[in-house]
Structure formats: C-alpha cells, structure tokens
Design a protein around this motif. Sequence first.
Motif, PDB file in Angstrom:
ATOM      1  N   PHE A 198       0.836  -1.189   0.000  1.00 51.94           N
ATOM      2  CA  PHE A 198       0.000   0.000   0.000  1.00 51.94           C
ATOM      3  C   PHE A 198       0.871   1.239   0.000  1.00 51.94           C
ATOM      4  N   GLN A 199       0.241   2.364  -0.297  1.00 50.86           N
ATOM      5  CA  GLN A 199       0.924   3.658  -0.305  1.00 50.86           C
ATOM      6  C   GLN A 199       0.216   4.609   0.637  1.00 50.86           C
ATOM      7  N   LEU A 200       1.014   5.350   1.399  1.00 51.78           N
ATOM      8  CA  LEU A 200       0.511   6.449   2.213  1.00 51.78           C
ATOM      9  C   LEU A 200       1.190   7.703   1.717  1.00 51.78           C
ATOM     10  N   ARG A 201       0.418   8.589   1.097  1.00 54.48           N
ATOM     11  CA  ARG A 201       0.941   9.829   0.517  1.00 54.48           C
ATOM     12  C   ARG A 201       2.147   9.570  -0.388  1.00 54.48           C
ATOM     13  N   GLY A 202       2.039   8.539  -1.195  1.00 54.52           N
ATOM     14  CA  GLY A 202       3.080   8.212  -2.153  1.00 54.52           C
ATOM     15  C   GLY A 202       4.208   7.346  -1.609  1.00 54.52           C
ATOM     16  N   GLN A 203       4.258   7.129  -0.305  1.00 55.60           N
ATOM     17  CA  GLN A 203       5.299   6.299   0.319  1.00 55.60           C
ATOM     18  C   GLN A 203       4.840   4.846   0.322  1.00 55.60           C
ATOM     19  N   GLU A 204       5.677   3.960  -0.218  1.00 56.76           N
ATOM     20  CA  GLU A 204       5.346   2.529  -0.302  1.00 56.76           C
ATOM     21  C   GLU A 204       5.542   1.825   1.036  1.00 56.76           C
ATOM     22  N   PHE A 205       4.642   0.896   1.338  1.00 54.02           N
ATOM     23  CA  PHE A 205       4.734   0.038   2.519  1.00 54.02           C
ATOM     24  C   PHE A 205       4.425  -1.390   2.096  1.00 54.02           C
ATOM     25  N   PHE A 206       5.029  -2.328   2.790  1.00 55.55           N
ATOM     26  CA  PHE A 206       4.764  -3.745   2.577  1.00 55.55           C
ATOM     27  C   PHE A 206       4.350  -4.312   3.919  1.00 55.55           C
ATOM     28  N   ALA A 207       3.204  -4.986   3.966  1.00 52.65           N
ATOM     29  CA  ALA A 207       2.705  -5.592   5.205  1.00 52.65           C
ATOM     30  C   ALA A 207       2.628  -7.103   5.007  1.00 52.65           C
ATOM     31  N   LEU A 208       3.179  -7.837   5.950  1.00 54.21           N
ATOM     32  CA  LEU A 208       3.221  -9.292   5.889  1.00 54.21           C
ATOM     33  C   LEU A 208       2.532  -9.868   7.115  1.00 54.21           C
ATOM     34  N   ASN A 209       1.767 -10.924   6.917  1.00 51.58           N
ATOM     35  CA  ASN A 209       1.238 -11.687   8.041  1.00 51.58           C
ATOM     36  C   ASN A 209       2.277 -12.744   8.388  1.00 51.58           C
ATOM     37  N   GLY A 210       3.080 -12.467   9.394  1.00 53.58           N
ATOM     38  CA  GLY A 210       4.199 -13.333   9.746  1.00 53.58           C
ATOM     39  C   GLY A 210       3.958 -14.223  10.939  1.00 53.58           C
ATOM     40  N   GLY A 211       2.817 -14.064  11.603  1.00 53.32           N
ATOM     41  CA  GLY A 211       2.519 -14.886  12.759  1.00 53.32           C
ATOM     42  C   GLY A 211       2.828 -14.183  14.075  1.00 53.32           C
ATOM     43  N   PRO A 212       2.487 -14.839  15.180  1.00 49.69           N
ATOM     44  CA  PRO A 212       2.571 -14.205  16.500  1.00 49.69           C
ATOM     45  C   PRO A 212       3.989 -13.991  17.025  1.00 49.69           C
ATOM     46  N   SER A 213       4.994 -14.552  16.384  1.00 49.86           N
ATOM     47  CA  SER A 213       6.358 -14.365  16.901  1.00 49.86           C
ATOM     48  C   SER A 213       6.917 -12.983  16.560  1.00 49.86           C
ATOM     49  N   PHE A 214       6.242 -12.234  15.712  1.00 52.54           N
ATOM     50  CA  PHE A 214       6.694 -10.895  15.347  1.00 52.54           C
ATOM     51  C   PHE A 214       5.873  -9.851  16.104  1.00 52.54           C
ATOM     52  N   THR A 215       6.561  -8.902  16.723  1.00 50.55           N
ATOM     53  CA  THR A 215       5.896  -7.794  17.401  1.00 50.55           C
ATOM     54  C   THR A 215       6.642  -6.507  17.067  1.00 50.55           C
ATOM     55  N   PHE A 216       5.970  -5.400  17.266  1.00 46.21           N
ATOM     56  CA  PHE A 216       6.577  -4.109  16.999  1.00 46.21           C
ATOM     57  C   PHE A 216       7.276  -3.597  18.258  1.00 46.21           C
ATOM     58  N   SER A 217       8.258  -2.753  18.059  1.00 49.24           N
ATOM     59  CA  SER A 217       9.070  -2.204  19.140  1.00 49.24           C
ATOM     60  C   SER A 217       9.047  -0.685  19.083  1.00 49.24           C
ATOM     61  N   ASP A 218       9.251  -0.064  20.248  1.00 51.59           N
ATOM     62  CA  ASP A 218       9.348   1.396  20.301  1.00 51.59           C
ATOM     63  C   ASP A 218      10.622   1.899  19.640  1.00 51.59           C
ATOM     64  N   GLY A 219      11.538   0.993  19.322  1.00 52.16           N
ATOM     65  CA  GLY A 219      12.800   1.396  18.721  1.00 52.16           C
ATOM     66  C   GLY A 219      12.673   1.911  17.304  1.00 52.16           C
ATOM     67  N   ILE A 220      11.514   1.737  16.696  1.00 49.54           N
ATOM     68  CA  ILE A 220      11.272   2.272  15.356  1.00 49.54           C
ATOM     69  C   ILE A 220       9.862   2.852  15.333  1.00 49.54           C
ATOM     70  N   SER A 221       9.718   3.980  14.644  1.00 44.79           N
ATOM     71  CA  SER A 221       8.406   4.618  14.553  1.00 44.79           C
ATOM     72  C   SER A 221       8.258   5.256  13.184  1.00 44.79           C
ATOM     73  N   LEU A 222       7.021   5.548  12.853  1.00 43.97           N
ATOM     74  CA  LEU A 222       6.714   6.261  11.621  1.00 43.97           C
ATOM     75  C   LEU A 222       6.477   7.722  11.990  1.00 43.97           C
ATOM     76  N   PHE A 223       7.289   8.601  11.413  1.00 44.41           N
ATOM     77  CA  PHE A 223       7.264  10.030  11.719  1.00 44.41           C
ATOM     78  C   PHE A 223       6.404  10.732  10.682  1.00 44.41           C
ATOM     79  N   VAL A 224       5.381  11.448  11.143  1.00 45.30           N
ATOM     80  CA  VAL A 224       4.503  12.186  10.240  1.00 45.30           C
ATOM     81  C   VAL A 224       4.694  13.680  10.489  1.00 45.30           C
ATOM     82  N   ASP A 225       5.178  14.374   9.472  1.00 47.54           N
ATOM     83  CA  ASP A 225       5.396  15.816   9.512  1.00 47.54           C
ATOM     84  C   ASP A 225       4.088  16.499   9.130  1.00 47.54           C
TER      85      ASP A 225
END
Length: 156
Positions: free
Chosen positions: A52-79
């Motif tokens: 998908f695209q958000l304001r022209g920026q490409e993203f890839f989303a994968l269903n990888g299962g429950p062993s993957f979680t997100f961390s505060d060490g990375i974030s999406l910055f919106v100006d």
Amino acid sequence: MQKITTFLTFNDQAEEAATFYTSIFADSKINRINRIGANSSSSEGRVLSATFQLRGQEFFALNGGPSFTFSDGISLFVDCDNQQEVDELWERLSEGGKKGQCGWLKDKFGVSWQIVPSALGRLLQGDDPTKSKRVMEAMMQMTKIDIQTLEAARNG
C-alpha cells in the motif's frame, strides 16, 4: 519504485492495517493484497501480504505470525502542516491504541507513530537558547503536540 520500503510484519492483520492506514491518509491506496493459493498447505484464501501507499510512500505488510511484534525502537514520523492535521491524525491513529508523550502514540496494531507539526522545528531553533528551552520543556509535558501552547512558551 522507491529504493527503500518500510516492511511491517503483523500477526494476521496485514490487510486490516493496510485498509486502516489508507483510510486515514489522503492520497493513499492499497496496491495489492496477496492471498494464499489452493496449492498451499496453509488456509487457502488467507491474506499473506499487502502492499500500500501512504501519501506516495510505499509500505509492505506481511502476516508473519505471532512471533513478530513491533518495538518502540522504530516509529513512523509524520510531519504535519498544521494543528488540524495533528489533531486528526492523533485521534484516528490512536483509536484502540495508546497515546504517549511528545507526539508519540501506538496504534491498535502496536505500530509506533510520531505525529509532529512542522512548526516544532522552527520553534525549537533560533538564536535564543532560553526560548528554545521553554519550547522543549512545554513539549515534554504534552501528549499530543499543541502548536499554540508551544508558541506561547517560546514567547514567554
């Protein structure tokens, strides 16, 4: 195609996340939903990934299962251009998630976002370190960033 694409790994919410995010940001769209085929040992028709695209920026989303979680060490910055944009994105992205300090939030999928007005950089810069310090101190007390409060802090 952009050279670097943000890759987000969800448990099983890739399609839901892509739909959610593209409903929030203008000039956004789902490019492709990839489903598991009939020849797979997994559930046929189940979503494997989404692009998908958000304001022209490409993203890839994968269903990888429950062993993957997100961390505060990375974030999406919106100006953000103005307070209205900050307010809208803050409320929509935090629905079902958790609001944090200094413009940070986690959405309902656990993805961290920074919702920051462009004015913040301008207000933090300048020749007077006392004014910049007041802006920083005011921001550190906020959850959602409020431009008017930061401007008042800068002006003393």
